[in-house]
Scaffold this motif. Structure first.
Motif, mmCIF file in Angstrom:
data_model
loop_
_atom_site.group_PDB
_atom_site.id
_atom_site.type_symbol
_atom_site.label_atom_id
_atom_site.label_comp_id
_atom_site.label_asym_id
_atom_site.label_seq_id
_atom_site.Cartn_x
_atom_site.Cartn_y
_atom_site.Cartn_z
ATOM 1 N N UNK A 60 1.004 -1.237 -0.123
ATOM 2 C CA UNK A 60 0.465 -0.277 0.024
ATOM 3 C C UNK A 60 0.954 0.894 0.225
ATOM 4 N N UNK A 61 0.461 2.160 -0.814
ATOM 5 C CA UNK A 61 1.005 3.440 -1.186
ATOM 6 C C UNK A 61 0.590 5.018 -0.651
ATOM 7 N N UNK A 62 0.289 5.435 0.587
ATOM 8 C CA UNK A 62 -0.401 6.929 0.035
ATOM 9 C C UNK A 62 0.680 7.370 1.009
ATOM 10 N N UNK A 63 0.289 8.750 1.238
ATOM 11 C CA UNK A 63 1.144 9.712 1.378
ATOM 12 C C UNK A 63 1.115 9.675 3.117
ATOM 13 N N UNK A 64 -0.265 9.125 3.706
ATOM 14 C CA UNK A 64 -0.064 8.364 5.543
ATOM 15 C C UNK A 64 0.166 7.420 5.707
ATOM 16 N N UNK A 65 0.424 6.470 4.667
ATOM 17 C CA UNK A 65 0.551 5.113 4.885
ATOM 18 C C UNK A 65 1.357 4.358 4.168
ATOM 19 N N UNK A 66 2.251 3.663 4.246
ATOM 20 C CA UNK A 66 2.856 2.523 3.669
ATOM 21 C C UNK A 66 3.162 1.175 3.853
ATOM 22 N N UNK A 67 2.859 0.485 3.357
ATOM 23 C CA UNK A 67 2.818 -0.436 3.710
ATOM 24 C C UNK A 67 3.691 -1.609 3.197
ATOM 25 N N UNK A 68 5.009 -2.433 3.748
ATOM 26 C CA UNK A 68 6.010 -2.699 3.017
ATOM 27 C C UNK A 68 6.009 -3.917 3.145
#
Length: 105
Positions: A60-68
Motif C-alpha cells: 500500500x502506498x499513500x502519503x499517510x500510509x506505506x505498507x511493505x
C-alpha cells in the motif's frame, strides 16, 4: 517384592528457544543474523528517513500510509508526506514525517 524407582521430582529445564542453523552460525561468528538468513534490517534516521533491507514488495502506498511486505510479515509506516525515495531490489529508502512503525504478522 521388588520396589520400583520413585518418579524424579527434579524440575526439567524450560525448553530452549528454537534457533535455526543460520541464526546459530551468525551467533557463533558474531555477525548480524541477516547475513545468513532471510532477516530484514531497518535503519531509522530520526523520524524523517528509513532505509530497509529485505523488502519483498509494496502493499500500500499513500502519503499517510506505506505498507511493505517482508515476506512473512508486513511493516507499516504512518505519517505525513511519506514517499519512497528509492527502491532497488530488496532495498527501500522511505522519507517523510514518520509517526509510527508497526509490524503485522
Amino acid at each position: 517384592m521388588a520396589r520400583g524407582k520413585a518418579p524424579s521430582r527434579r524440575r526439567k529445564p524450560p525448553e530452549e528457544e528454537k534457533i535455526t542453523a543460520p541464526e546459530r552460525i551468525a551467533r557463533a561468528m558474531d555477525v548480524p543474523q541477516n547475513v545468513f538468513g532471510s532477516f530484514s534490517q531497518i535503519c531509522l534516521s530520526g523520524n524523517r528517513e528509513v532505509v530497509l533491507d529485505g523488502c519483498k514488495g509494496v502493499l500500500e502506498y499513500e502519503p499517510e500510509l506505506i505498507r511493505l511486505s517482508l515476506g512473512d510479515k508486513v511493516l507499516q509506516f504512518t505519517g505525513r508526506n511519506l514517499q519512497i525515495k528509492c527502491m532497488t531490489g530488496e532495498n527501500v529508502i522511505l522519507e517523510g514525517y514518520i509517526i509510527s512503525v508497526t509490524f503485522q504478522a
